[in-house]
Design an enzyme around this catalytic site. Structure first.
Site, PDB file in Angstrom:
ATOM      1  N   ASN A 116      90.798  68.688  -3.459  1.00 16.63           N
ATOM      2  CA  ASN A 116      90.780  69.378  -2.106  1.00 16.63           C
ATOM      3  C   ASN A 116      89.876  70.832  -2.167  1.00 16.63           C
ATOM      4  OD1 ASN A 116      91.619  67.254  -1.488  1.00 16.63           O
ATOM      5  ND2 ASN A 116      93.514  67.915  -0.638  1.00 16.63           N
ATOM      6  N   HIS A 162      54.296  77.848  32.654  1.00 17.05           N
ATOM      7  CA  HIS A 162      54.141  76.670  33.285  1.00 17.05           C
ATOM      8  C   HIS A 162      53.072  75.618  32.739  1.00 17.05           C
ATOM      9  CE1 HIS A 162      56.951  78.394  36.440  1.00 17.05           C
ATOM     10  NE2 HIS A 162      56.059  79.520  36.447  1.00 17.05           N
ATOM     11  N   SER A 283      43.565  57.069  11.670  1.00 17.64           N
ATOM     12  CA  SER A 283      43.927  55.877  12.294  1.00 17.64           C
ATOM     13  C   SER A 283      43.048  54.562  11.562  1.00 17.64           C
ATOM     14  CB  SER A 283      43.539  55.672  13.734  1.00 17.64           C
ATOM     15  OG  SER A 283      43.516  54.379  14.423  1.00 17.64           O
ATOM     16  N   LYS A 289      39.671  59.209  14.751  1.00 19.42           N
ATOM     17  CA  LYS A 289      41.046  59.816  14.939  1.00 19.42           C
ATOM     18  C   LYS A 289      41.366  60.705  13.713  1.00 19.42           C
ATOM     19  CE  LYS A 289      43.880  59.706  17.636  1.00 19.42           C
ATOM     20  NZ  LYS A 289      45.026  58.468  18.078  1.00 19.42           N
ATOM     21  N   ASN A 291      44.867  62.699  13.186  1.00 23.25           N
ATOM     22  CA  ASN A 291      46.219  62.718  13.719  1.00 23.25           C
ATOM     23  C   ASN A 291      47.025  64.105  13.491  1.00 23.25           C
ATOM     24  OD1 ASN A 291      45.757  60.733  15.578  1.00 23.25           O
ATOM     25  ND2 ASN A 291      46.371  59.265  14.040  1.00 23.25           N
ATOM     26  N   GLU A 296      53.810  66.685  14.322  1.00 19.14           N
ATOM     27  CA  GLU A 296      54.355  65.470  15.316  1.00 19.14           C
ATOM     28  C   GLU A 296      55.616  65.173  14.402  1.00 19.14           C
ATOM     29  OE1 GLU A 296      51.781  62.430  16.874  1.00 19.14           O
ATOM     30  OE2 GLU A 296      50.809  63.043  15.134  1.00 19.14           O
ATOM     31  N   GLN A 328      85.292  63.922   3.890  1.00 14.56           N
ATOM     32  CA  GLN A 328      84.212  63.561   3.017  1.00 14.56           C
ATOM     33  C   GLN A 328      82.827  63.130   3.864  1.00 14.56           C
ATOM     34  OE1 GLN A 328      85.376  60.975  -0.314  1.00 14.56           O
ATOM     35  NE2 GLN A 328      84.450  59.223   0.421  1.00 14.56           N
TER      36      GLN A 328
END
Ligand code: ARG
Length: 465
Positions: A116, A162, A283, A289, A291, A296, A328
């Site tokens: 412990n 905004h 892609s 593409k 990415n 992300e 645990q």
């Protein structure tokens, strides 16, 4: 991994039948807690030294234990160690291997301690090491941001509220906003490290031990500031792990915001930045593409870190003192938090300094959306007109701009004077993007000079860490 079930040699004395094979697997933690083998050995070496110092072990016994543990460590690191589910956890696996190597002396190592207080010590040692490694990645990321901010101190982009164009800011200023968040994150990690840097060992199962142990000596050997104050608390407390996960959740929250902006900015709609190809993927169907997978994924992984925080809070909720086997369950969420945070910071530290600012596109975007409207209002106020009226005047000018497709800075003096005769030729000093950012020249402001000074301060502070 061997998983033959038998009565466990460490506690099987009172049992009359072997542990059910499935229960042995269900209750074992060795599959995941073996990750702490280095800290477990480190703690045991210190414990053996302390037991010798207080006369519980002879010098010969101490040396045999230390040598044996060293051999175990080497075997584990070579991949030659046979982990056994029947031995439950990392602690008993290592102790059993030690005893196999050095004989009966190995069994003396566990004098005056319990699993412990041992596990409570191991986790703290482990987390302390990881906080240091994570802090180093965080520092590397901050250094990258501060350097890039210095380079981009004059680069103008639209600032948003905004997500609508608000006022022009410098890209360097925006980068330093991220740095400011990470600075607080770093401080939180250090606070957490300082608070948890106390030695639980000596609490034994829950009440302490009858042996004449010297906890200050063990604390010193292991680099802890002091022994913990209360044995019951020592074996049952996991709030340091929750505190770490909470600091980790905040870092990931900041990184997710950072990520979101990078994803937006790398899009064809914003075109504010280019991410180097090596941090992106393509892609299989759309040849055009590129990415932004890294940001992300960081954004996505934030969810699991939040989940672990809530999981640990729930794990601890309502647990009676002292140690319960529930604890645990602290390890897997903690380990995954460490891995996720560390890898995410590493990816960002590698990537961030290599962001390419598309200065022309940023500037062009700042020209759209009347980002200097507030500057014009402030200008009119300086000519003696009350702010409310100034707001109205500029509102009309913006309406005219929308109709004619002209930014405020693109209107002639005559056009501007339709809205207020107080406007004179010096208005163009404030209507330009450069004039607008340069005017916000106070500490914390977006003026290029302020950004350069702030980046220099950040770099100097980071060099002191
Ligand atoms: N594997 C256990 C844990 O991670 C170690 C402590 C076990 N103690 C006990 N009394 N069964 O919490």
């Amino acid at each position: 991994m061997s998983d033959q079930s038998s009565t466990n040699a460490s506690w099987g004395g009172r049992f009359s039948e072997p542990t059910d094979a499935f229960v042995a697997r269900y209750t074992a933690s060795v599959d995941f807690d073996r990750r702490m083998y280095r800290q477990d050995i480190q703690g045991s070496v210190a414990h053996a030294k302390m037991l010798c110092k207080v006369g519980v072990l002879t010098e010969q016994e101490r040396d045999d234990i230390i040598r044996g543990l060293e051999e175990v460590r080497i075997e584990i690191e070579r991949g030659d160690f046979e982990w056994s589910v029947a031995l439950e956890d990392v602690h008993m696996n290592i102790e059993a291997a030690l005893t196999k190597k050095i004989g009966i002396t190995g069994k003396k190592l566990h004098t005056g301690r319990s699993r412990n207080d041992q596990v409570a010590t191991d986790i703290r040692l482990y987390l302390r090491d990881e906080i240091d490694a994570i802090s180093a990645e965080l520092t590397r990321l901050q250094q990258g941001l501060a350097e890039l901010a210095e380079k981009e101190a004059d680069t103008i982009m639209p600032g948003f509220t905004h997500l609508q164009t608000a006022q022009p800011v410098t890209f360097g200023h925006h980068l330093l906003a991220w740095n400011a968040m990470l600075e607080r994150d770093y401080a939180r990690l250090q606070d957490c490290r300082a608070r948890m840097n106390q030695l639980p060992l000596g609490a034994a199962a829950l009440a302490g031990t009858t042996y004449p142990i010297d906890r200050f000596y063990t604390a010193e050997l292991l680099g802890f500031d002091a022994p913990t104050e209360n044995s019951l608390d020592s074996v049952s407390d996991r709030d340091f792990a929750i505190e770490f996960c909470s600091a980790a959740a905040l870092i990931m929250m900041h990184m997710s915001r950072f990520s979101e902006e990078l994803v937006l900015w790398a899009s064809a709609q914003f075109r504010f930045i280019d991410l180097p190809d090596r941090f992106c993927t393509g892609s299989s169907i759309m040849p055009q593409k590129k990415n932004p997978d890294v940001p992300e994924l960081v954004r996505g992984k934030t969810g699991r870190v939040y989940g672990h925080l809530v999981g640990l809070l729930t794990l601890m909720k309502s647990q009676p003192l002292a140690y319960n086997k529930d604890n645990q369950e602290d390890k897997e969420p903690l380990f995954d938090t460490v891995d996720t945070l560390r890898d995410s910071l590493r990816a960002f530290a590698d990537m961030a300094p290599n962001l390419i600012a598309r200065k022309d596109d940023m500037r062009e975007a700042a020209m759209r959306g009347f980002s200097t409207a507030t500057d014009l209002a402030d200008y009119v106020v300086r000519k003696g007109i009350p702010f409310r009226d100034a707001h109205e005047i500029v509102g009309k000018a913006v309406g005219y701009g929308v109709k004619t497709g002209k930014d405020l800075s693109e209107m002639t003096l005559k056009e501007l004077q339709q809205f207020s005769t107080e406007i004179t030729a010096d208005v163009f000093d404030v209507l330009t993007l450069e004039g607008s950012v340069a005017a916000r020249n106070h500490i914390g402001g977006t003026a290029p000079d302020q950004v350069r000074a702030a980046a220099a301060r950040a770099k100097a502070a980071l060099a002191q860490r």
